[in-house]
Write a protein that holds these residues in place. Sequence first.
Motif, PDB file in Angstrom:
ATOM      1  N   GLN A  86       0.848  -1.123  -0.039  1.00 45.71           N
ATOM      2  CA  GLN A  86      -0.020  -0.067  -0.061  1.00 45.71           C
ATOM      3  C   GLN A  86       0.666   1.320  -0.050  1.00 45.71           C
ATOM      4  O   GLN A  86       2.151   1.185   0.392  1.00 45.71           O
ATOM      5  CB  GLN A  86      -0.972   0.031   1.344  1.00 45.71           C
ATOM      6  CG  GLN A  86      -1.553  -1.159   1.411  1.00 45.71           C
ATOM      7  CD  GLN A  86      -2.286  -1.614   2.958  1.00 45.71           C
ATOM      8  OE1 GLN A  86      -2.269  -0.612   3.692  1.00 45.71           O
ATOM      9  NE2 GLN A  86      -3.165  -2.470   3.086  1.00 45.71           N
ATOM     10  N   GLN A  97      -4.926   7.444  -8.458  1.00 47.65           N
ATOM     11  CA  GLN A  97      -4.898   6.370  -9.625  1.00 47.65           C
ATOM     12  C   GLN A  97      -3.593   6.418  -9.882  1.00 47.65           C
ATOM     13  O   GLN A  97      -3.220   5.139 -10.430  1.00 47.65           O
ATOM     14  CB  GLN A  97      -5.758   6.897 -10.291  1.00 47.65           C
ATOM     15  CG  GLN A  97      -6.020   6.065 -11.695  1.00 47.65           C
ATOM     16  CD  GLN A  97      -6.815   4.530 -10.985  1.00 47.65           C
ATOM     17  OE1 GLN A  97      -7.479   4.672 -10.141  1.00 47.65           O
ATOM     18  NE2 GLN A  97      -6.364   3.694 -11.578  1.00 47.65           N
ATOM     19  N   ILE A 100      -1.856   3.776  -7.901  1.00 48.04           N
ATOM     20  CA  ILE A 100      -2.609   2.471  -7.908  1.00 48.04           C
ATOM     21  C   ILE A 100      -2.048   1.833  -9.314  1.00 48.04           C
ATOM     22  O   ILE A 100      -1.448   0.727  -9.344  1.00 48.04           O
ATOM     23  CB  ILE A 100      -4.222   2.396  -8.026  1.00 48.04           C
ATOM     24  CG1 ILE A 100      -4.734   2.951  -6.828  1.00 48.04           C
ATOM     25  CG2 ILE A 100      -4.803   1.162  -8.656  1.00 48.04           C
ATOM     26  CD1 ILE A 100      -4.694   2.036  -5.633  1.00 48.04           C
ATOM     27  N   SER A 105      -1.510  -1.551  -4.136  1.00 47.48           N
ATOM     28  CA  SER A 105      -2.845  -2.463  -3.717  1.00 47.48           C
ATOM     29  C   SER A 105      -3.744  -1.678  -3.402  1.00 47.48           C
ATOM     30  O   SER A 105      -4.939  -1.696  -3.380  1.00 47.48           O
ATOM     31  CB  SER A 105      -2.612  -3.530  -2.759  1.00 47.48           C
ATOM     32  OG  SER A 105      -2.181  -3.279  -1.411  1.00 47.48           O
ATOM     33  N   HIS A 106      -3.628  -0.499  -2.390  1.00 48.78           N
ATOM     34  CA  HIS A 106      -4.400   0.484  -1.699  1.00 48.78           C
ATOM     35  C   HIS A 106      -3.594   1.660  -1.654  1.00 48.78           C
ATOM     36  O   HIS A 106      -2.498   1.939  -1.621  1.00 48.78           O
ATOM     37  CB  HIS A 106      -4.742   0.015  -0.429  1.00 48.78           C
ATOM     38  CG  HIS A 106      -5.435  -1.346  -0.175  1.00 48.78           C
ATOM     39  ND1 HIS A 106      -5.105  -2.417  -0.472  1.00 48.78           N
ATOM     40  CD2 HIS A 106      -6.932  -1.695   0.090  1.00 48.78           C
ATOM     41  CE1 HIS A 106      -5.885  -3.454  -0.375  1.00 48.78           C
ATOM     42  NE2 HIS A 106      -7.072  -2.903   0.023  1.00 48.78           N
ATOM     43  N   VAL A 131     -10.939   5.731  -6.992  1.00 50.06           N
ATOM     44  CA  VAL A 131     -10.383   4.430  -6.898  1.00 50.06           C
ATOM     45  C   VAL A 131     -11.148   3.510  -6.169  1.00 50.06           C
ATOM     46  O   VAL A 131     -10.851   2.332  -6.414  1.00 50.06           O
ATOM     47  CB  VAL A 131      -9.057   4.336  -6.065  1.00 50.06           C
ATOM     48  CG1 VAL A 131      -7.940   5.526  -6.525  1.00 50.06           C
ATOM     49  CG2 VAL A 131      -9.011   5.017  -4.499  1.00 50.06           C
ATOM     50  N   GLU A 134     -12.541  -0.624  -1.865  1.00 45.15           N
ATOM     51  CA  GLU A 134     -11.782  -1.700  -1.691  1.00 45.15           C
ATOM     52  C   GLU A 134     -10.277  -1.284  -1.912  1.00 45.15           C
ATOM     53  O   GLU A 134      -9.561  -2.169  -1.804  1.00 45.15           O
ATOM     54  CB  GLU A 134     -12.088  -2.595  -2.820  1.00 45.15           C
ATOM     55  CG  GLU A 134     -11.879  -2.548  -4.198  1.00 45.15           C
ATOM     56  CD  GLU A 134     -12.947  -1.563  -4.923  1.00 45.15           C
ATOM     57  OE1 GLU A 134     -12.620  -1.393  -6.145  1.00 45.15           O
ATOM     58  OE2 GLU A 134     -13.901  -1.051  -4.299  1.00 45.15           O
ATOM     59  N   ARG A 135      -9.870  -0.060  -2.411  1.00 47.24           N
ATOM     60  CA  ARG A 135      -8.427   0.291  -2.669  1.00 47.24           C
ATOM     61  C   ARG A 135      -8.273   1.373  -1.641  1.00 47.24           C
ATOM     62  O   ARG A 135      -7.167   2.068  -1.830  1.00 47.24           O
ATOM     63  CB  ARG A 135      -8.473   0.951  -4.113  1.00 47.24           C
ATOM     64  CG  ARG A 135      -8.712   0.084  -5.139  1.00 47.24           C
ATOM     65  CD  ARG A 135      -7.393  -0.630  -5.468  1.00 47.24           C
ATOM     66  NE  ARG A 135      -7.619  -1.317  -6.752  1.00 47.24           N
ATOM     67  CZ  ARG A 135      -6.536  -2.043  -7.445  1.00 47.24           C
ATOM     68  NH1 ARG A 135      -5.510  -2.276  -6.475  1.00 47.24           N
ATOM     69  NH2 ARG A 135      -6.656  -2.649  -8.695  1.00 47.24           N
ATOM     70  N   ASP A 185     -11.307  -0.129   3.184  1.00 42.29           N
ATOM     71  CA  ASP A 185     -11.048  -1.372   3.089  1.00 42.29           C
ATOM     72  C   ASP A 185     -10.527  -1.862   4.411  1.00 42.29           C
ATOM     73  O   ASP A 185     -10.729  -2.857   4.910  1.00 42.29           O
ATOM     74  CB  ASP A 185     -10.500  -1.890   2.040  1.00 42.29           C
ATOM     75  CG  ASP A 185     -10.401  -3.333   1.657  1.00 42.29           C
ATOM     76  OD1 ASP A 185     -11.500  -4.092   1.695  1.00 42.29           O
ATOM     77  OD2 ASP A 185      -9.407  -3.732   1.698  1.00 42.29           O
TER      78      ASP A 185
END
Length: 265
Positions: A86, A97, A100, A105-106, A131, A134-135, A185
């Motif tokens: 992350q 973004q 990412i 992953s996050h 994003v 979940e990110r 998340d």
Amino acid sequence: MKLRPCIDIHNGKVKQIVGSSLVDDGDMARENYVSSKDAAFYSNMYRELGLSGGHVILLNAVDSPYYEMTKQQAIGALMANPGLLQVGGGITADNAQEFIEAGASHVIVTSYVFKNGKISYTNLKKLLKAVGKERIVLDLSCKAKNDKDVHVQGASYYIVTDRWQKMSDVRLCNETLEELSNYCDEFLVHAADVEGKQNGIEEKVVKVLADWGKIPITYAGGVGKISDIEKLKKLGKGKLDVTIGSALDIFGGHLVMNDVIAACD
């Protein structure tokens, strides 16, 4: 409980610092360790050890003259092992973004969400659109202060922003965790008062997190001995993961990485 590895980058170098000593003015911090290796080296090490879900943190402000050097180190770590780590530090809806796409992953976010001491739901929603839930990892790193609420006994913990330099009005409690879990998340929580000091965990913070414990939470701060890991595992009720920095032998400390991994299992 899992060990979540970390790569902290300050002034373009992988470092371990005393968290409460970080100051943007002059890009100063009290250093526990400065590595001669780059961030990609540690990313590869963590992959070989089978560790995942850790984080790369950019410790320079976006307007720092060192920021681009620090960012390039972070990008190198992400690109070396896409999806492994992350990333946090200066993340907004506008640049999330990019990280990412580089392999994070996050994205880990604090200051963008907690503006002027309050939760900015406008920015939270922008981040969600950019994003997806979940990110997103919300960093609820905190410091103690005496609570103004007469119903709260003693000190409470309040979320700190801008690389742990500014105290917000948002208290770390069940209600805050419940509300913010709708937008992310995971949570990452540094107990900033003990971060980098290796003098033991902040037990009250651990108890707040474990009493709620509905989504993945990573705790960081104060681990200096294997017994601290054992205490965290017990007080955390098996619900919390842990990040350890300065105490590890890979960062000049005395705790052997393989011993720590075994203690966390």
